[in-house]
Design an enzyme around this catalytic site. Structure first.
Site, PDB file in Angstrom:
ATOM      1  N   ARG A  24       0.835  -1.206   0.000  1.00  0.00           N
ATOM      2  CA  ARG A  24       0.000   0.000   0.000  1.00  0.00           C
ATOM      3  C   ARG A  24       0.862   1.245   0.000  1.00  0.00           C
ATOM      4  O   ARG A  24       2.078   1.191   0.238  1.00  0.00           O
ATOM      5  CB  ARG A  24      -0.904   0.028   1.237  1.00  0.00           C
ATOM      6  CG  ARG A  24      -0.117   0.133   2.555  1.00  0.00           C
ATOM      7  CD  ARG A  24      -1.013   0.441   3.729  1.00  0.00           C
ATOM      8  NE  ARG A  24      -0.263   0.581   4.965  1.00  0.00           N
ATOM      9  CZ  ARG A  24      -0.691   1.243   6.033  1.00  0.00           C
ATOM     10  NH1 ARG A  24      -1.863   1.840   6.024  1.00  0.00           N
ATOM     11  NH2 ARG A  24       0.050   1.317   7.129  1.00  0.00           N
ATOM     12  N   THR A 134      13.166   3.621   7.723  1.00  0.00           N
ATOM     13  CA  THR A 134      12.622   2.963   6.541  1.00  0.00           C
ATOM     14  C   THR A 134      12.833   3.790   5.281  1.00  0.00           C
ATOM     15  O   THR A 134      12.621   5.012   5.272  1.00  0.00           O
ATOM     16  CB  THR A 134      11.123   2.704   6.724  1.00  0.00           C
ATOM     17  OG1 THR A 134      10.922   1.930   7.897  1.00  0.00           O
ATOM     18  CG2 THR A 134      10.555   1.959   5.526  1.00  0.00           C
ATOM     19  N   LYS A 159      15.914   0.101   6.877  1.00  0.00           N
ATOM     20  CA  LYS A 159      14.953  -0.914   6.460  1.00  0.00           C
ATOM     21  C   LYS A 159      14.496  -0.549   5.049  1.00  0.00           C
ATOM     22  O   LYS A 159      13.876   0.506   4.841  1.00  0.00           O
ATOM     23  CB  LYS A 159      13.769  -0.969   7.418  1.00  0.00           C
ATOM     24  CG  LYS A 159      12.689  -1.959   7.016  1.00  0.00           C
ATOM     25  CD  LYS A 159      11.626  -2.067   8.092  1.00  0.00           C
ATOM     26  CE  LYS A 159      10.528  -3.014   7.703  1.00  0.00           C
ATOM     27  NZ  LYS A 159       9.553  -3.237   8.798  1.00  0.00           N
ATOM     28  N   LYS A 161      12.273  -1.161   1.801  1.00  0.00           N
ATOM     29  CA  LYS A 161      11.061  -1.797   1.286  1.00  0.00           C
ATOM     30  C   LYS A 161      11.294  -2.251  -0.158  1.00  0.00           C
ATOM     31  O   LYS A 161      11.732  -1.466  -1.006  1.00  0.00           O
ATOM     32  CB  LYS A 161       9.885  -0.814   1.337  1.00  0.00           C
ATOM     33  CG  LYS A 161       9.432  -0.459   2.746  1.00  0.00           C
ATOM     34  CD  LYS A 161       8.749  -1.624   3.430  1.00  0.00           C
ATOM     35  CE  LYS A 161       8.125  -1.230   4.754  1.00  0.00           C
ATOM     36  NZ  LYS A 161       7.429  -2.353   5.408  1.00  0.00           N
ATOM     37  N   ASP A 189      12.564  -5.634   3.517  1.00  0.00           N
ATOM     38  CA  ASP A 189      11.202  -6.061   3.824  1.00  0.00           C
ATOM     39  C   ASP A 189      10.424  -6.168   2.521  1.00  0.00           C
ATOM     40  O   ASP A 189      10.076  -5.169   1.902  1.00  0.00           O
ATOM     41  CB  ASP A 189      10.529  -5.052   4.763  1.00  0.00           C
ATOM     42  CG  ASP A 189       9.151  -5.519   5.214  1.00  0.00           C
ATOM     43  OD1 ASP A 189       8.757  -6.641   4.848  1.00  0.00           O
ATOM     44  OD2 ASP A 189       8.469  -4.762   5.936  1.00  0.00           O
ATOM     45  N   GLU A 217      12.745  -9.584   5.806  1.00  0.00           N
ATOM     46  CA  GLU A 217      11.420  -9.822   6.379  1.00  0.00           C
ATOM     47  C   GLU A 217      10.448 -10.358   5.331  1.00  0.00           C
ATOM     48  O   GLU A 217      10.409  -9.865   4.197  1.00  0.00           O
ATOM     49  CB  GLU A 217      10.830  -8.517   6.928  1.00  0.00           C
ATOM     50  CG  GLU A 217      11.439  -8.002   8.203  1.00  0.00           C
ATOM     51  CD  GLU A 217      10.682  -6.770   8.682  1.00  0.00           C
ATOM     52  OE1 GLU A 217       9.449  -6.863   8.908  1.00  0.00           O
ATOM     53  OE2 GLU A 217      11.304  -5.705   8.799  1.00  0.00           O
ATOM     54  N   ASP A 242       7.065 -12.111   9.591  1.00  0.00           N
ATOM     55  CA  ASP A 242       6.317 -10.944  10.084  1.00  0.00           C
ATOM     56  C   ASP A 242       4.829 -11.214   9.972  1.00  0.00           C
ATOM     57  O   ASP A 242       4.186 -11.639  10.931  1.00  0.00           O
ATOM     58  CB  ASP A 242       6.722  -9.700   9.296  1.00  0.00           C
ATOM     59  CG  ASP A 242       5.992  -8.435   9.762  1.00  0.00           C
ATOM     60  OD1 ASP A 242       5.208  -8.509  10.733  1.00  0.00           O
ATOM     61  OD2 ASP A 242       6.191  -7.370   9.160  1.00  0.00           O
ATOM     62  N   LYS A 266       4.561  -7.356  16.490  1.00  0.00           N
ATOM     63  CA  LYS A 266       3.864  -6.065  16.418  1.00  0.00           C
ATOM     64  C   LYS A 266       2.617  -6.155  17.285  1.00  0.00           C
ATOM     65  O   LYS A 266       1.850  -7.119  17.171  1.00  0.00           O
ATOM     66  CB  LYS A 266       3.489  -5.721  14.970  1.00  0.00           C
ATOM     67  CG  LYS A 266       4.681  -5.477  14.063  1.00  0.00           C
ATOM     68  CD  LYS A 266       4.260  -5.234  12.616  1.00  0.00           C
ATOM     69  CE  LYS A 266       5.462  -5.003  11.724  1.00  0.00           C
ATOM     70  NZ  LYS A 266       5.089  -4.891  10.286  1.00  0.00           N
ATOM     71  N   ASP A 319      12.410  -1.649  15.124  1.00  0.00           N
ATOM     72  CA  ASP A 319      11.941  -0.946  13.924  1.00  0.00           C
ATOM     73  C   ASP A 319      10.770  -0.066  14.353  1.00  0.00           C
ATOM     74  O   ASP A 319       9.610  -0.445  14.218  1.00  0.00           O
ATOM     75  CB  ASP A 319      11.531  -1.963  12.862  1.00  0.00           C
ATOM     76  CG  ASP A 319      10.951  -1.299  11.625  1.00  0.00           C
ATOM     77  OD1 ASP A 319      11.373  -0.171  11.306  1.00  0.00           O
ATOM     78  OD2 ASP A 319      10.078  -1.914  10.976  1.00  0.00           O
ATOM     79  N   ASP A 321      10.295   3.531  13.740  1.00  0.00           N
ATOM     80  CA  ASP A 321      10.414   4.875  13.170  1.00  0.00           C
ATOM     81  C   ASP A 321       9.086   5.482  12.732  1.00  0.00           C
ATOM     82  O   ASP A 321       9.053   6.626  12.284  1.00  0.00           O
ATOM     83  CB  ASP A 321      11.371   4.859  11.977  1.00  0.00           C
ATOM     84  CG  ASP A 321      10.862   3.983  10.832  1.00  0.00           C
ATOM     85  OD1 ASP A 321      10.230   2.956  11.113  1.00  0.00           O
ATOM     86  OD2 ASP A 321      11.100   4.328   9.655  1.00  0.00           O
TER      87      ASP A 321
END
Length: 356
Positions: A24, A134, A159, A161, A189, A217, A242, A266, A319, A321
């Site tokens: 997303r 990230t 991190k 993406k 990730d 991840e 995850d 999480k 993680d 942020d």
């Protein structure tokens, strides 16, 4: 000491920069706040952020769960029955992990305030936290520029993406690696964006070129545990589960079958601090380290996650942020570059007068 009232409210918080992943693009977050009011005036606060593509929870479903079965489970109960109440939250309804997380952290906040100690002291020791930053998925040149910016700002862990247009991922990582010092650690990730064989091919290429990947991840779909294990067994780089891990039961499956090397906890996925502790403890027995992460959510709920992580010896990666992407100033966490300092006041932190 009875719970006299439970209130629920809603707000939207814009991001200063769009947050892009393989799942997303976010330009704002929704945040649902729950406050637990004790008879002596103590107020416990929790927050939840809906993330449709991961938890399936919406703002409306979170509010409905908090104002319905969860409120029924807690209303007029005694905070001194703390552990019983935590279990009552989990048993109040099926699913609704984000709503349960908000209620769970509000109860932890109220209980530690009632004891007049910071939450991390209630949970255990207090160790330093250093968050990654990230870099959202984008074209390679933009990602390299973003990575360089964050390294110059003092971050030693990034991190990255990936997973959207996998054919570009090697180019993305190569561009980033060329733009930043070799000693900066990269955490990738994929957000479920790769197929198992494709993931193995990509990761082996990154290993061959010496991309300096600390771990990766969720390379494959959350439910594809066989695919996750295939990747774990065929690469040298550690693989972190995850989206495959919501509950302690999921964690048991992952660690007992060694489907992954690491777990990402999480609060919005697992339903709060109580279950996060269970997952971290279970993983510790199996000598599988954990990371604390978050959705794109408010600084208060991220602060609750940070209190948990700072107190647990098996949470060694961080993680956290997300609040730095919001236009509002962070509360209960003091970000000094990559290092986080937690509030030393009782509970997770103070509740503003406007939220009482």
């Amino acid at each position: 000491m009875l719970i006299e009232d439970i209130k629920v409210s809603y707000r939207e918080i814009p991001l200063h920069t769009p947050f892009k992943t393989a799942l997303r693009t976010a330009t704002e977050i929704e945040s649902i706040t729950v406050t637990i009011h004790l008879a002596n005036g103590v107020i416990g606060k929790g927050e939840a952020a809906p993330t449709w593509v991961i938890t399936g929870d919406s703002a409306q479903s979170i509010q409905a769960a908090l104002e319905g079965p969860i409120k029924t489970a807690l209303f007029h109960q005694d905070i001194r029955h703390f552990q019983t109440l935590l279990t009552a939250i989990q048993n109040s309804c099926v699913g609704n992990t984000s709503a349960k997380a908000a209620a769970d952290m509000a109860l932890y906040d109220a209980y530690s305030k009632w004891l007049a100690i910071p939450l991390y002291q209630l949970l255990g020791d207090h160790q330093p936290i250093y968050t990654s930053m990230t870099v959202g998925v984008d074209d390679p040149a933009k990602m390299a520029d973003d990575a360089k910016k964050w390294v110059e700002a003092g971050y030693s862990r990034l991190k990255i993406k990936v997973g959207a247009k996998p054919e570009l991922d090697i180019t993305r990582i190569t561009a980033i690696r060329e733009a930043i010092p070799a000693d900066v650690l990269l955490r990738l990730d994929a957000n479920q964006g790769w197929q198992p064989k494709q993931a193995v091919q990509l990761i082996q290429k990154m290993e061959k070129i010496g991309a300096g990947i600390e771990f990766i991840e969720q390379p494959v779909k959350a439910k594809d545990l066989d695919g996750l294990k295939f990747v774990t067994d065929h690469v040298q780089t550690p693989i972190m589960a995850d989206e495959s891990v919501f509950s302690p039961q999921d964690a048991f499956t992952i660690v007992s079958g060694h489907y992954a090397d690491l777990l990402n906890i999480k609060l919005m996925k697992c339903g709060g601090i109580q279950n996060a502790l269970s997952i971290a403890n279970l993983a510790m027995v199996h000598r599988m380290p954990c990371m604390i992460g978050s959705m794109m959510e408010s600084s208060f709920s991220v602060g609750a996650a940070a209190h948990f992580a700072s107190a647990h010896p098996n949470v060694i990666y961080y993680d956290l942020d997300a609040p730095l992407w919001l236009i509002e100033e962070a509360e209960v966490i003091d970000y000094q570059g990559e290092k986080l300092y937690l509030s030393s006041s009782a509970g997770i932190g103070a509740v503003n007068e406007s939220e009482k």
